[in-house]
Structures are given as structure tokens and as C-alpha cells.
Motif scaffolding. Structure first.
Motif, PDB file in Angstrom:
ATOM      1  N   GLY A 301     -23.814 -51.951 -31.711  1.00 34.20           N
ATOM      2  CA  GLY A 301     -24.881 -51.170 -32.302  1.00 34.20           C
ATOM      3  C   GLY A 301     -26.084 -52.026 -32.670  1.00 34.20           C
ATOM      4  O   GLY A 301     -26.181 -53.208 -32.328  1.00 34.20           O
ATOM      5  N   THR A 302     -27.027 -51.405 -33.391  1.00 37.18           N
ATOM      6  CA  THR A 302     -28.245 -52.056 -33.853  1.00 37.18           C
ATOM      7  C   THR A 302     -28.142 -52.262 -35.365  1.00 37.18           C
ATOM      8  O   THR A 302     -27.759 -51.339 -36.083  1.00 37.18           O
ATOM      9  CB  THR A 302     -29.469 -51.190 -33.510  1.00 37.18           C
ATOM     10  N   PRO A 303     -28.462 -53.458 -35.860  1.00 37.94           N
ATOM     11  CA  PRO A 303     -28.243 -53.764 -37.280  1.00 37.94           C
ATOM     12  C   PRO A 303     -28.802 -52.730 -38.251  1.00 37.94           C
ATOM     13  O   PRO A 303     -28.128 -52.378 -39.230  1.00 37.94           O
ATOM     14  CB  PRO A 303     -28.943 -55.118 -37.444  1.00 37.94           C
ATOM     15  N   ILE A 304     -30.013 -52.218 -38.024  1.00 34.85           N
ATOM     16  CA  ILE A 304     -30.644 -51.318 -38.993  1.00 34.85           C
ATOM     17  C   ILE A 304     -29.831 -50.047 -39.193  1.00 34.85           C
ATOM     18  O   ILE A 304     -29.743 -49.526 -40.302  1.00 34.85           O
ATOM     19  CB  ILE A 304     -32.082 -50.977 -38.547  1.00 34.85           C
ATOM     20  N   THR A 305     -29.225 -49.540 -38.130  1.00 35.44           N
ATOM     21  CA  THR A 305     -28.486 -48.279 -38.244  1.00 35.44           C
ATOM     22  C   THR A 305     -26.974 -48.468 -38.135  1.00 35.44           C
ATOM     23  O   THR A 305     -26.235 -47.496 -38.017  1.00 35.44           O
ATOM     24  CB  THR A 305     -28.949 -47.295 -37.152  1.00 35.44           C
ATOM     25  N   MET A 306     -26.504 -49.690 -38.168  1.00 35.65           N
ATOM     26  CA  MET A 306     -25.071 -49.950 -38.019  1.00 35.65           C
ATOM     27  C   MET A 306     -24.298 -49.600 -39.278  1.00 35.65           C
ATOM     28  O   MET A 306     -24.696 -49.946 -40.390  1.00 35.65           O
ATOM     29  CB  MET A 306     -24.839 -51.427 -37.666  1.00 35.65           C
ATOM     30  N   ALA A 307     -23.188 -48.906 -39.102  1.00 33.92           N
ATOM     31  CA  ALA A 307     -22.334 -48.550 -40.230  1.00 33.92           C
ATOM     32  C   ALA A 307     -21.673 -49.807 -40.791  1.00 33.92           C
ATOM     33  O   ALA A 307     -21.329 -50.724 -40.040  1.00 33.92           O
ATOM     34  CB  ALA A 307     -21.272 -47.549 -39.793  1.00 33.92           C
ATOM     35  N   ILE A 328     -31.526 -42.729 -39.858  1.00 34.19           N
ATOM     36  CA  ILE A 328     -32.588 -42.120 -39.049  1.00 34.19           C
ATOM     37  C   ILE A 328     -33.308 -41.034 -39.831  1.00 34.19           C
ATOM     38  O   ILE A 328     -34.546 -40.938 -39.789  1.00 34.19           O
ATOM     39  CB  ILE A 328     -31.989 -41.547 -37.743  1.00 34.19           C
ATOM     40  N   MET A 329     -32.555 -40.225 -40.537  1.00 36.52           N
ATOM     41  CA  MET A 329     -33.155 -39.156 -41.352  1.00 36.52           C
ATOM     42  C   MET A 329     -34.118 -39.747 -42.377  1.00 36.52           C
ATOM     43  O   MET A 329     -35.240 -39.254 -42.568  1.00 36.52           O
ATOM     44  CB  MET A 329     -32.051 -38.348 -42.040  1.00 36.52           C
ATOM     45  N   TRP A 330     -33.699 -40.813 -43.041  1.00 40.97           N
ATOM     46  CA  TRP A 330     -34.562 -41.475 -44.024  1.00 40.97           C
ATOM     47  C   TRP A 330     -35.828 -41.991 -43.342  1.00 40.97           C
ATOM     48  O   TRP A 330     -36.940 -41.822 -43.866  1.00 40.97           O
ATOM     49  CB  TRP A 330     -33.809 -42.633 -44.682  1.00 40.97           C
ATOM     50  N   GLN A 331     -35.692 -42.627 -42.185  1.00 42.98           N
ATOM     51  CA  GLN A 331     -36.846 -43.195 -41.483  1.00 42.98           C
ATOM     52  C   GLN A 331     -37.873 -42.127 -41.113  1.00 42.98           C
ATOM     53  O   GLN A 331     -39.085 -42.338 -41.257  1.00 42.98           O
ATOM     54  CB  GLN A 331     -36.382 -43.922 -40.215  1.00 42.98           C
ATOM     55  N   ILE A 332     -37.397 -40.985 -40.619  1.00 42.09           N
ATOM     56  CA  ILE A 332     -38.324 -39.940 -40.195  1.00 42.09           C
ATOM     57  C   ILE A 332     -39.035 -39.313 -41.391  1.00 42.09           C
ATOM     58  O   ILE A 332     -40.231 -39.020 -41.329  1.00 42.09           O
ATOM     59  CB  ILE A 332     -37.582 -38.857 -39.375  1.00 42.09           C
ATOM     60  N   ILE A 333     -38.307 -39.130 -42.487  1.00 40.13           N
ATOM     61  CA  ILE A 333     -38.922 -38.546 -43.688  1.00 40.13           C
ATOM     62  C   ILE A 333     -39.919 -39.524 -44.300  1.00 40.13           C
ATOM     63  O   ILE A 333     -41.053 -39.164 -44.647  1.00 40.13           O
ATOM     64  CB  ILE A 333     -37.846 -38.163 -44.718  1.00 40.13           C
ATOM     65  N   ALA A 334     -39.504 -40.789 -44.435  1.00 43.54           N
ATOM     66  CA  ALA A 334     -40.350 -41.795 -45.089  1.00 43.54           C
ATOM     67  C   ALA A 334     -41.459 -42.301 -44.173  1.00 43.54           C
ATOM     68  O   ALA A 334     -42.490 -42.778 -44.653  1.00 43.54           O
ATOM     69  CB  ALA A 334     -39.495 -42.964 -45.552  1.00 43.54           C
ATOM     70  N   ARG A 335     -41.245 -42.208 -42.882  1.00 41.88           N
ATOM     71  CA  ARG A 335     -42.150 -42.784 -41.889  1.00 41.88           C
ATOM     72  C   ARG A 335     -42.406 -44.255 -42.213  1.00 41.88           C
ATOM     73  O   ARG A 335     -43.542 -44.750 -42.200  1.00 41.88           O
ATOM     74  CB  ARG A 335     -43.450 -41.995 -41.797  1.00 41.88           C
ATOM     75  N   ASN A 336     -41.320 -44.941 -42.489  1.00 47.12           N
ATOM     76  CA  ASN A 336     -41.403 -46.331 -42.911  1.00 47.12           C
ATOM     77  C   ASN A 336     -40.146 -47.061 -42.462  1.00 47.12           C
ATOM     78  O   ASN A 336     -39.175 -46.451 -42.027  1.00 47.12           O
ATOM     79  CB  ASN A 336     -41.555 -46.407 -44.430  1.00 47.12           C
ATOM     80  N   HIS A 337     -40.168 -48.380 -42.588  1.00 46.21           N
ATOM     81  CA  HIS A 337     -38.992 -49.182 -42.258  1.00 46.21           C
ATOM     82  C   HIS A 337     -38.018 -49.149 -43.426  1.00 46.21           C
ATOM     83  O   HIS A 337     -38.416 -49.274 -44.589  1.00 46.21           O
ATOM     84  CB  HIS A 337     -39.402 -50.615 -41.948  1.00 46.21           C
ATOM     85  N   PRO A 338     -36.723 -49.009 -43.157  1.00 42.10           N
ATOM     86  CA  PRO A 338     -35.755 -48.835 -44.244  1.00 42.10           C
ATOM     87  C   PRO A 338     -35.454 -50.094 -45.050  1.00 42.10           C
ATOM     88  O   PRO A 338     -35.003 -50.002 -46.196  1.00 42.10           O
ATOM     89  CB  PRO A 338     -34.501 -48.346 -43.507  1.00 42.10           C
ATOM     90  N   TYR A 339     -35.666 -51.270 -44.457  1.00 45.01           N
ATOM     91  CA  TYR A 339     -35.340 -52.520 -45.144  1.00 45.01           C
ATOM     92  C   TYR A 339     -36.509 -53.498 -45.053  1.00 45.01           C
ATOM     93  O   TYR A 339     -37.415 -53.322 -44.227  1.00 45.01           O
ATOM     94  CB  TYR A 339     -34.086 -53.164 -44.535  1.00 45.01           C
ATOM     95  N   ASN A 340     -36.473 -54.504 -45.900  1.00 39.65           N
ATOM     96  CA  ASN A 340     -37.464 -55.573 -45.868  1.00 39.65           C
ATOM     97  C   ASN A 340     -37.439 -56.246 -44.501  1.00 39.65           C
ATOM     98  O   ASN A 340     -36.414 -56.790 -44.081  1.00 39.65           O
ATOM     99  CB  ASN A 340     -37.154 -56.589 -46.971  1.00 39.65           C
ATOM    100  N   VAL A 345     -31.392 -60.902 -39.814  1.00 42.63           N
ATOM    101  CA  VAL A 345     -30.338 -59.982 -39.356  1.00 42.63           C
ATOM    102  C   VAL A 345     -29.000 -60.278 -40.036  1.00 42.63           C
ATOM    103  O   VAL A 345     -28.348 -59.359 -40.548  1.00 42.63           O
ATOM    104  CB  VAL A 345     -30.204 -60.036 -37.819  1.00 42.63           C
ATOM    105  N   PRO A 346     -28.549 -61.543 -40.094  1.00 44.57           N
ATOM    106  CA  PRO A 346     -27.294 -61.817 -40.816  1.00 44.57           C
ATOM    107  C   PRO A 346     -27.374 -61.413 -42.279  1.00 44.57           C
ATOM    108  O   PRO A 346     -26.418 -60.879 -42.846  1.00 44.57           O
ATOM    109  CB  PRO A 346     -27.111 -63.331 -40.661  1.00 44.57           C
ATOM    110  N   GLY A 347     -28.532 -61.664 -42.891  1.00 39.37           N
ATOM    111  CA  GLY A 347     -28.692 -61.293 -44.297  1.00 39.37           C
ATOM    112  C   GLY A 347     -28.649 -59.791 -44.485  1.00 39.37           C
ATOM    113  O   GLY A 347     -28.043 -59.283 -45.448  1.00 39.37           O
ATOM    114  N   LEU A 348     -29.280 -59.055 -43.578  1.00 43.02           N
ATOM    115  CA  LEU A 348     -29.268 -57.596 -43.654  1.00 43.02           C
ATOM    116  C   LEU A 348     -27.849 -57.066 -43.516  1.00 43.02           C
ATOM    117  O   LEU A 348     -27.387 -56.255 -44.337  1.00 43.02           O
ATOM    118  CB  LEU A 348     -30.160 -57.015 -42.554  1.00 43.02           C
TER     119      LEU A 348
END
Length: 398
Positions: A301-307, A328-340, A345-348
């Protein structure tokens, strides 16, 4: 096996490269044509080979009786061959029959000795030859141009027609580098299996290009990806009604997967394509798609959306897709990046998996925030099912 090179990317997937064609023919009499590259997939009751150059393949089921594996095509292969490739065969309860006890029926397993095939990641997929081959006169190569290029190959925009009697229409062709050809063909099989689903990118067939080799011809999505809309096209406004519609279409596709005991494993904005003036959403990129099988612990998967359970290499199931839907729902509503975005990537991944890091709170209706927080809950059992998600977004868009 002195002239054969064996590599493995998983306990049951091997790539054999051998110049010794006579060796291959002696081991696999089913190969009646010169073959240099084979992809073998061996489970307890399944045998599969893939010819990379022709894109053709055959499948066989086999059962184990005494010292012989029997293929449904009528070809017997000694079990030692499968042992050399890591086949999981339990021989503890069998012994080699003596010559005096051998008989014509000794090679015919009884119905009681035949167990149901174990599910693999490719269970239920079609054969490569089931996907239509598109002839050269149906592709307008002169008007093709590159849409993108990456490690795995290139994507071109072109024009496609069903036959000489049809008009050309825009299409996209995805080509891969030779070492990723198997992945491309497998992705085409997944798309072909869902060719009638309105929220899966439509595939037209396979096409062999003189320049790029084997390609997959797909419908052209003229509005780009959801990621482009969210982050790059801020001048395009949308409302909560659009959000509900997109997420309903996403949940519909995921519900189809999960109903068939399948999981996408890489749901993200980049894999959600738009067309019809941003009204229609379709999923793409099925490189990580799999049928649920034993030992689902690989980190995909992709780190940002990985369970979190996927990163922790724990057993996971279809609920990993639901966690991705929440992000994904949060991203579309916020129209922003979910994390710093400065977070490595390892830190995330570490903070998501061990410190319950999640996107920041939004000032929105609790009906919305309550649902996406439930989707990304650390406990998979707390997350809604795909059916519940589909029902929720259906109510939200009415």
C-alpha cells in the motif's frame, strides 16, 4: 538444475530463467514450443505457467498420490520437481509404492483424496488469452502522445476503435518495462474481471506496440485523478454533495471487491480517476489487488492511507481498505494533506502504527467526522464494513 536460475519474491512465486530448453521440455512435457522464461505458481493443488514473450499461459490443478503429482491435463510430474521450488506438499502420510503394487489405476487419485484448492492471490482471475487482442488497425499510433513515465513503464493517450466500422475515441495505453510485464498482465486480468462495474476503469483489451511491446488499452479519464482535483485545481469548487457522490462510488467498488473476498490494498486519491465533468469516479491501479488468502501479512500500500495493522505486518483483512476510505474521506473534505509533509515515511508509519497518529480534527458536522474516525480506528473490528459504508454514503448523498 545447473543451468537454471531461480528467484523468488514470495514463498510460492518463482521466476525461472534457463537456456536449457531440453531440460525444460523433459520436466514439463506440456511445453511443446521453445520457452526461455516461465513464471511458476505452486500451491498444494494448483500449477500455473506463464510465457512472457507471447503473453500466453495455461493452468492446471494437480493432486498428490504417493510419489507423483498428477495434472488435470494428464501430465504427471515427479514430486521432487515441486520440492525444488518450495512447493508445500505434506508427504509424511505417504510412502512410495513398490513396483509390484503399481497398476494403471495407481495414478488416478480417488475423489476422497482430492481436496479443494487453496485460495491464492490470483484465485478467480481469467487466463491471459481470455482478454481480447486489439489489432493494429484499431489503434491510431500516429496521434498518440505520452501522458506519463515512471519506473514501471509509460502511459500514452491514443485513439481506439472497436473495428474498422467504428469511430475512433480517446483511450489510454499502459506499457510496462519488461521486468514488470507480469504485473501489467495481472492488472489487466483484474480489470477484465470487473469490466462491467461502472466504478472500475474499463479495459478494452491487450495491444502489442512495435515501440513499447505489450500494452493494456483502457478508457481515457479526461478529468484526471482525484489528487489533481484536490491539490492542484483549487479553482474547481465542489460541495458536500459531490463528496458524498464520489465516496458512494468508491464504496460501491470496494463493496464489490469485498463481496468476492477480495481486497484492493492501495486505495488513495491518485487511484481515483474522474470523468464526465468530474461527476463519475472510477478506480484504477490493481497492482496490489488480491484475493483473501492465508498469511495476509505482507506490507502493501501507500503510507498515507495504509492501515496500521498492515504496517505492523499483522494479519489483516478487507477492513484495511476501510481504513483507507476514512483517510480519503478526510482528504476530500479538508482539501488538504492529512499529515505533516516534512515527516519522513518511516516516521509517519511508526507514529500511525504505534502512537495512533491520525489526521487533525476538522470543523465539520459530527455525522461526517464520526464516520471517518470510525473508519480509521486502530481496531479493525470497530470499522464499518463495505456494505455499511455504501449504505452510509448512499444516505449522505440523498
Amino acid at each position: 538444475f545447473q543451468n537454471a536460475t531461480v528467484t523468488s519474491s514470495s514463498p510460492s512465486r518463482f521466476l525461472i530463467s534457463s537456456p536449457d530448453l531440453e531440460f525444460l521440455r523433459s520436466v514439463l512435457p506440456v511445453l511443446l514450443f521453445p520457452v526461455c522464461f516461465l513464471q511458476l505458481e505452486c500451491t498444494l493443488y494448483h500449477f500455473h505457467y506463464f510465457h512472457c514473450e507471447t503473453g500466453r499461459e495455461k493452468e492446471y490443478t494437480y493432486t498428490y498420490t504417493h510419489n507423483t503429482c498428477h495434472l488435470s491435463a494428464g501430465v504427471a510430474v515427479h514430486r521432487q520437481f515441486f520440492h525444488c521450488f518450495g512447493s508445500k506438499m505434506d508427504t509424511s502420510s505417504h510412502s512410495k509404492p513398490s513396483s509390484s503394487s503399481a497398476s494403471p489405476s495407481s495414478h488416478s487419485p480417488s475423489p476422497a483424496s482430492v481436496a479443494a484448492p487453496r485460495k491464492t492471490r490470483d484465485s478467480g482471475l481469467c487466463m491471459t488469452q481470455d482478454i481480447p487482442e486489439i489489432p493494429a488497425h484499431c489503434i491510431d499510433n500516429l496521434n498518440s502522445h505520452q501522458l506519463g513515465k515512471g519506473t514501471y513503464g509509460v502511459v500514452e493517450k491514443t485513439r481506439y476503435r472497436r473495428s474498422r466500422n467504428h469511430e475512433y475515441k480517446p483511450a489510454a495505453i499502459k506499457y510496462s518495462s519488461p521486468i514488470h510485464l507480469n504485473t501489467l498482465i495481472r492488472e489487466a486480468k483484474v480489470m477484465w474481471a470487473f469490466r462491467d462495474d461502472t466504478n472500475i476503469r474499463k479495459i478494452y483489451g491487450l495491444y502489442r506496440c512495435p515501440r513499447h511491446g505489450q500494452g493494456v488499452v483502457m478508457e481515457y479519464m479526461d478529468c484526471g485523478s482525484m489528487a489533481e482535483l484536490i491539490y492542484d485545481r483549487k479553482s474547481v469548487d465542489y460541495t458536500i454533495d459531490h463528496v458524498a457522490s464520489w465516496l458512494f462510488q468508491l464504496a460501491s467498488a470496494v463493496h464489490t471487491f469485498h463481496s468476492n473476498d477480495q481486497v484492493h490494498r492501495d486505495l488513495k486519491l491518485q487511484n481515483m480517476l474522474l470523468c464526465d465533468r468530474y461527476r463519475t469516479m472510477k478506480l484504477c491501479d490493481f497492482g496490489t489487488f488480491t484475493t483473501m488468502h492465508q498469511s495476509m501479512t505482507s506490507n502493501r500500500g501507500t503510507p498515507i492511507t495504509m492501515a496500521p495493522e498492515v504496517f505492523r505486518c499483522e494479519d489483516y483483512n478487507t477492513k484495511s481498505d476501510i481504513c483507507s476510505i476514512g483517510i480519503i474521506m478526510w482528504q476530500i473534505i479538508a482539501r488538504n494533506h492529512p499529515y505533516n509533509r516534512n515527516l519522513s515515511v518511516p516516521g509517519l508509519l511508526y507514529n500511525v502504527a504505534t502512537a495512533s497518529l491520525r489526521p487533525p480534527d476538522l470543523e465539520c458536522n459530527p455525522i461526517l467526522s464520526g464516520f471517518y474516525k470510525r473508519c480509521w480506528h486502530d481496531d479493525p473490528d470497530t470499522r464499518p464494513t463495505a456494505a455499511e459504508s455504501l449504505e452510509y454514503f448512499g444516505l449522505l448523498k440523498t
